[in-house]
Design a protein around this motif. Structure first.
Motif, PDB file in Angstrom:
ATOM      1  N   ASP A 177      60.161  -6.256  19.155  1.00 51.40           N
ATOM      2  CA  ASP A 177      60.844  -7.484  19.585  1.00 51.40           C
ATOM      3  C   ASP A 177      59.867  -8.649  19.631  1.00 51.40           C
ATOM      4  O   ASP A 177      59.993  -9.553  20.447  1.00 51.40           O
ATOM      5  CB  ASP A 177      61.502  -7.271  20.957  1.00 51.40           C
ATOM      6  N   HIS A 178      58.880  -8.623  18.743  1.00 50.72           N
ATOM      7  CA  HIS A 178      57.822  -9.634  18.828  1.00 50.72           C
ATOM      8  C   HIS A 178      58.289 -11.045  18.504  1.00 50.72           C
ATOM      9  O   HIS A 178      57.667 -12.011  18.957  1.00 50.72           O
ATOM     10  CB  HIS A 178      56.627  -9.217  17.967  1.00 50.72           C
ATOM     11  N   ASN A 179      59.381 -11.195  17.760  1.00 46.27           N
ATOM     12  CA  ASN A 179      59.938 -12.549  17.604  1.00 46.27           C
ATOM     13  C   ASN A 179      60.346 -13.115  18.956  1.00 46.27           C
ATOM     14  O   ASN A 179      60.094 -14.275  19.285  1.00 46.27           O
ATOM     15  CB  ASN A 179      61.151 -12.547  16.672  1.00 46.27           C
ATOM     16  N   GLU A 180      60.951 -12.259  19.746  1.00 44.61           N
ATOM     17  CA  GLU A 180      61.377 -12.666  21.090  1.00 44.61           C
ATOM     18  C   GLU A 180      60.158 -12.994  21.973  1.00 44.61           C
ATOM     19  O   GLU A 180      60.147 -13.990  22.693  1.00 44.61           O
ATOM     20  CB  GLU A 180      62.203 -11.516  21.704  1.00 44.61           C
ATOM     21  N   ASP A 204      50.543  -7.046  24.998  1.00 42.28           N
ATOM     22  CA  ASP A 204      50.615  -7.821  23.758  1.00 42.28           C
ATOM     23  C   ASP A 204      50.123  -9.239  24.001  1.00 42.28           C
ATOM     24  O   ASP A 204      50.282  -9.783  25.090  1.00 42.28           O
ATOM     25  CB  ASP A 204      52.050  -7.846  23.215  1.00 42.28           C
ATOM     26  N   MET A 205      49.539  -9.813  22.956  1.00 40.17           N
ATOM     27  CA  MET A 205      48.903 -11.122  23.105  1.00 40.17           C
ATOM     28  C   MET A 205      49.511 -12.140  22.163  1.00 40.17           C
ATOM     29  O   MET A 205      49.681 -11.861  20.973  1.00 40.17           O
ATOM     30  CB  MET A 205      47.412 -11.011  22.715  1.00 40.17           C
ATOM     31  N   CYS A 206      49.777 -13.319  22.692  1.00 35.44           N
ATOM     32  CA  CYS A 206      50.149 -14.445  21.857  1.00 35.44           C
ATOM     33  C   CYS A 206      48.963 -15.395  21.910  1.00 35.44           C
ATOM     34  O   CYS A 206      48.773 -16.094  22.906  1.00 35.44           O
ATOM     35  CB  CYS A 206      51.404 -15.093  22.427  1.00 35.44           C
ATOM     36  N   ILE A 207      48.154 -15.390  20.867  1.00 26.22           N
ATOM     37  CA  ILE A 207      46.928 -16.190  20.863  1.00 26.22           C
ATOM     38  C   ILE A 207      47.179 -17.471  20.087  1.00 26.22           C
ATOM     39  O   ILE A 207      47.449 -17.435  18.884  1.00 26.22           O
ATOM     40  CB  ILE A 207      45.765 -15.393  20.252  1.00 26.22           C
ATOM     41  N   TRP A 241      54.057  -7.385  10.160  1.00 28.56           N
ATOM     42  CA  TRP A 241      53.323  -8.360  10.958  1.00 28.56           C
ATOM     43  C   TRP A 241      53.772  -8.250  12.414  1.00 28.56           C
ATOM     44  O   TRP A 241      54.938  -8.036  12.708  1.00 28.56           O
ATOM     45  CB  TRP A 241      53.563  -9.778  10.463  1.00 28.56           C
ATOM     46  N   ALA A 242      52.789  -8.408  13.324  1.00 30.00           N
ATOM     47  CA  ALA A 242      53.077  -8.273  14.751  1.00 30.00           C
ATOM     48  C   ALA A 242      52.072  -9.073  15.562  1.00 30.00           C
ATOM     49  O   ALA A 242      51.031  -9.508  15.041  1.00 30.00           O
ATOM     50  CB  ALA A 242      53.004  -6.804  15.157  1.00 30.00           C
ATOM     51  N   LEU A 243      52.390  -9.290  16.826  1.00 32.61           N
ATOM     52  CA  LEU A 243      51.392  -9.843  17.749  1.00 32.61           C
ATOM     53  C   LEU A 243      50.330  -8.767  17.981  1.00 32.61           C
ATOM     54  O   LEU A 243      50.644  -7.588  18.061  1.00 32.61           O
ATOM     55  CB  LEU A 243      52.048 -10.190  19.094  1.00 32.61           C
ATOM     56  N   PRO A 244      49.066  -9.166  18.114  1.00 33.97           N
ATOM     57  CA  PRO A 244      48.044  -8.177  18.433  1.00 33.97           C
ATOM     58  C   PRO A 244      48.297  -7.603  19.823  1.00 33.97           C
ATOM     59  O   PRO A 244      48.823  -8.289  20.701  1.00 33.97           O
ATOM     60  CB  PRO A 244      46.743  -8.975  18.384  1.00 33.97           C
ATOM     61  N   GLN A 298      48.344 -28.296  13.324  1.00 36.68           N
ATOM     62  CA  GLN A 298      49.513 -27.459  13.587  1.00 36.68           C
ATOM     63  C   GLN A 298      49.197 -26.465  14.687  1.00 36.68           C
ATOM     64  O   GLN A 298      48.074 -25.978  14.797  1.00 36.68           O
ATOM     65  CB  GLN A 298      49.887 -26.657  12.329  1.00 36.68           C
ATOM     66  N   LEU A 299      50.207 -26.166  15.485  1.00 34.84           N
ATOM     67  CA  LEU A 299      50.075 -25.086  16.453  1.00 34.84           C
ATOM     68  C   LEU A 299      50.189 -23.773  15.692  1.00 34.84           C
ATOM     69  O   LEU A 299      51.164 -23.552  14.971  1.00 34.84           O
ATOM     70  CB  LEU A 299      51.178 -25.199  17.511  1.00 34.84           C
ATOM     71  N   GLN A 300      49.200 -22.898  15.849  1.00 33.85           N
ATOM     72  CA  GLN A 300      49.199 -21.651  15.095  1.00 33.85           C
ATOM     73  C   GLN A 300      49.024 -20.466  16.036  1.00 33.85           C
ATOM     74  O   GLN A 300      48.513 -20.587  17.143  1.00 33.85           O
ATOM     75  CB  GLN A 300      48.060 -21.657  14.069  1.00 33.85           C
ATOM     76  N   VAL A 301      49.473 -19.318  15.578  1.00 33.44           N
ATOM     77  CA  VAL A 301      49.413 -18.122  16.400  1.00 33.44           C
ATOM     78  C   VAL A 301      48.779 -17.004  15.563  1.00 33.44           C
ATOM     79  O   VAL A 301      48.919 -16.968  14.342  1.00 33.44           O
ATOM     80  CB  VAL A 301      50.831 -17.731  16.882  1.00 33.44           C
ATOM     81  N   LEU A 302      48.050 -16.128  16.239  1.00 34.58           N
ATOM     82  CA  LEU A 302      47.369 -15.047  15.533  1.00 34.58           C
ATOM     83  C   LEU A 302      48.302 -13.861  15.332  1.00 34.58           C
ATOM     84  O   LEU A 302      48.876 -13.354  16.290  1.00 34.58           O
ATOM     85  CB  LEU A 302      46.142 -14.594  16.330  1.00 34.58           C
ATOM     86  N   LEU A 303      48.444 -13.437  14.073  1.00 33.79           N
ATOM     87  CA  LEU A 303      49.256 -12.249  13.783  1.00 33.79           C
ATOM     88  C   LEU A 303      48.392 -11.198  13.085  1.00 33.79           C
ATOM     89  O   LEU A 303      47.424 -11.539  12.400  1.00 33.79           O
ATOM     90  CB  LEU A 303      50.439 -12.609  12.877  1.00 33.79           C
ATOM     91  N   THR A 304      48.753  -9.941  13.269  1.00 36.73           N
ATOM     92  CA  THR A 304      48.071  -8.869  12.543  1.00 36.73           C
ATOM     93  C   THR A 304      49.103  -8.043  11.787  1.00 36.73           C
ATOM     94  O   THR A 304      50.231  -7.872  12.252  1.00 36.73           O
ATOM     95  CB  THR A 304      47.322  -7.893  13.483  1.00 36.73           C
ATOM     96  N   LYS A 305      48.673  -7.544  10.654  1.00 40.92           N
ATOM     97  CA  LYS A 305      49.533  -6.618   9.909  1.00 40.92           C
ATOM     98  C   LYS A 305      49.159  -5.211  10.362  1.00 40.92           C
ATOM     99  O   LYS A 305      48.006  -4.796  10.236  1.00 40.92           O
ATOM    100  CB  LYS A 305      49.302  -6.788   8.407  1.00 40.92           C
ATOM    101  N   ARG A 306      50.141  -4.499  10.926  1.00 46.90           N
ATOM    102  CA  ARG A 306      49.876  -3.210  11.553  1.00 46.90           C
ATOM    103  C   ARG A 306      49.395  -2.154  10.558  1.00 46.90           C
ATOM    104  O   ARG A 306      49.979  -1.981   9.500  1.00 46.90           O
ATOM    105  CB  ARG A 306      51.127  -2.711  12.270  1.00 46.90           C
ATOM    106  N   GLY A 307      48.344  -1.421  10.945  1.00 43.55           N
ATOM    107  CA  GLY A 307      47.750  -0.423  10.066  1.00 43.55           C
ATOM    108  C   GLY A 307      48.254   0.983  10.302  1.00 43.55           C
ATOM    109  O   GLY A 307      47.971   1.894   9.533  1.00 43.55           O
ATOM    110  N   HIS A 308      49.004   1.160  11.408  1.00 45.34           N
ATOM    111  CA  HIS A 308      49.492   2.505  11.755  1.00 45.34           C
ATOM    112  C   HIS A 308      50.965   2.485  12.087  1.00 45.34           C
ATOM    113  O   HIS A 308      51.526   1.453  12.402  1.00 45.34           O
ATOM    114  CB  HIS A 308      48.733   3.041  12.983  1.00 45.34           C
ATOM    115  N   PHE A 309      51.551   3.670  12.097  1.00 50.02           N
ATOM    116  CA  PHE A 309      52.908   3.828  12.594  1.00 50.02           C
ATOM    117  C   PHE A 309      52.910   3.660  14.102  1.00 50.02           C
ATOM    118  O   PHE A 309      51.890   3.946  14.738  1.00 50.02           O
ATOM    119  CB  PHE A 309      53.452   5.217  12.222  1.00 50.02           C
ATOM    120  N   PRO A 310      54.005   3.247  14.715  1.00 50.69           N
ATOM    121  CA  PRO A 310      55.227   2.791  14.045  1.00 50.69           C
ATOM    122  C   PRO A 310      55.095   1.361  13.528  1.00 50.69           C
ATOM    123  O   PRO A 310      54.164   0.668  13.907  1.00 50.69           O
ATOM    124  CB  PRO A 310      56.263   2.862  15.167  1.00 50.69           C
TER     125      PRO A 310
END
Lengths: 244, 244
Positions: free
Chosen positions: A146-149, A27-30, A54-57, A37-49
């Motif tokens: 656990d991507h918040n963590e 997993d990547m925190c970009i 929204w998640a880290l790529p 502002q400090l920003q981070v890249l998030l993606t909205k997941r296209g598949h299960f689960p």
DNA sequence: GAAATAGTGTCTTTAAGACAGTATGGC
DNA sequence: GCCATACTGTCTTAAAGACACTATTTC
């Protein structure tokens, strides 16, 4: 056990699918700094689960494409942003039985620093949406797994290393001014810094050099600098005294 | 893809063995200071692959025993040394297609610091021999897999953190004297340190307290100290100026 | 010349390095 | 009293913080 006489015999009979193996991802925190502002890249997941969350790529190791773990991380970054030469660093590896509904899952967490000008966000097959999100807002979302963590870990690692290294240089373009660099530090640390000591720190370290050019602007132009060695991270002998 | 309507349906049909998965292990670099030397624990492997070669202790995640990765590391340490409460830290995760003859393999590398008095080395089923080996000697051996590289990474991480943290305290018993602590730093860094600044560093940090006891010895007894909070690692504001 | 931002001078503060000196135990 | 080792006094040095000052550009 060990009914084998040679390593060759052992390997011939070995099949990884005879064993319980954990799910294994990268997993990547970009990070970038954009709009002050400090920003981070998030993606909205296209598949299960966790479809539509929204998640880290991130994703699986591709054993045919990736000769090692860093290549997996570089590939993920390229697929989402098109950036080929980021600053990349492992943060931690998190594994456990409860973090993924598919079973015991392990993820190798990386963070990347990139200048946002270089990026061209790409919505690939695995995601419905890709977006820069200011860090505080990202932390307030309910991210998948656990991507918040993971995000919290990455942010803390970044903050702590910014106090004693030259890392934020990698958030800027190849040439940059000292006032802009200081501003970048201040955004990440969320505290103002002393101009004099900040400049002295970098100039005495011998890690940057003047390009000879100046950055034109609304007032006195600032000198442009570049890294002497763009692959080296400088470690300063003291930390900045930053408030939280 | 995504012929599923719900996450439940997806999970019901998911089988990890439908995918190429990497081999996944945890390896340990267990350090102690003994006989005025930094030493590391090595085991002679009892099974293929690399049977009969010296290696870092390690092994597979046990999905039934280990709720998370740290528990795997604690378990490995306990199995080899009997030590239950070490200082434990992740160093890095190394993965690649060439490092293990069984296939694409990933290992999570930890280092542990323990006082050697606590240890009772155990030769379990997986090893023919278990032994403390001085670090320089260990590096000169030809270890299994890429364990020379893993050892080098761990040693560098330890050395660099010793310059700005209180880590070496965890190599000593619960109560210790400042002269012994300084000696421990000097052994790891391989350089003498100034007595006055070393003592001031620790005493000003407020992380240790006198026990009221003294360590009897050949001359003037030294005061015994203990950590105020045995779980906290202190980060000093400056690094020691150590020669290499 | 005014506004704005870049960059400097200089004093203080903090914590490390150097090293000589004093203190306290065993014998 | 002598030796060994623990511990302290005090000066120097390196790098950060504070903050007022000068410099250079656009308008």
């Amino acid at each position: 056990m060990d009914t084998f006489d040679t390593e060759k015999e052992f390997l011939a009979s070995y099949n990884i699918h005879d064993f319980d193996v954990p799910l294994c991802t990268v997993d990547m925190c970009i990070f970038t700094v954009k709009d002050e502002q400090l920003q981070v890249l998030l993606t909205k997941r296209g598949h299960f689960p966790k479809k539509n969350q929204w998640a880290l790529p991130g994703g699986f190791i591709d054993q045919s494409k990736d000769k090692n773990l860093d290549e997996t991380a570089f590939r993920k970054l390229r697929e989402k942003t098109g950036v080929a030469s980021p600053y990349l660093e492992q943060v931690a590896t998190i594994g456990g039985s409860k973090r993924d509904p598919r079973g015991w899952a392990l993820t190798v967490l990386y963070f990347a620093l990139i200048p946002h000008e270089d990026t061209e966000l790409k919505v690939d097959a695995s995601s419905l949406e890709v977006s820069w999100v200011p860090i505080d807002h990202a932390m307030s979302l309910k991210l998948a797994f656990d991507h918040n963590e993971l995000l919290k870990l990455s942010k803390e690692r970044l903050r702590s290393k910014v106090l004693y290294t030259s890392l934020p240089v990698h958030l800027l373009n190849e040439t940059f001014t000292l006032p802009l660099l200081q501003k970048t530090y201040e955004i990440i640390l969320n505290t103002p810094l002393q101009k004099k000591s900040f400049r002295k720190r970098f100039l005495d370290a011998g890690i940057i050099e003047e390009t000879g050019e100046k950055e034109p602007g609304v007032s006195k132009p600032a000198l442009l600098y570049r890294l002497v060695d763009s692959n080296k991270v400088h470690v300063f002998p003291r930390t900045l005294e930053s408030a939280t």
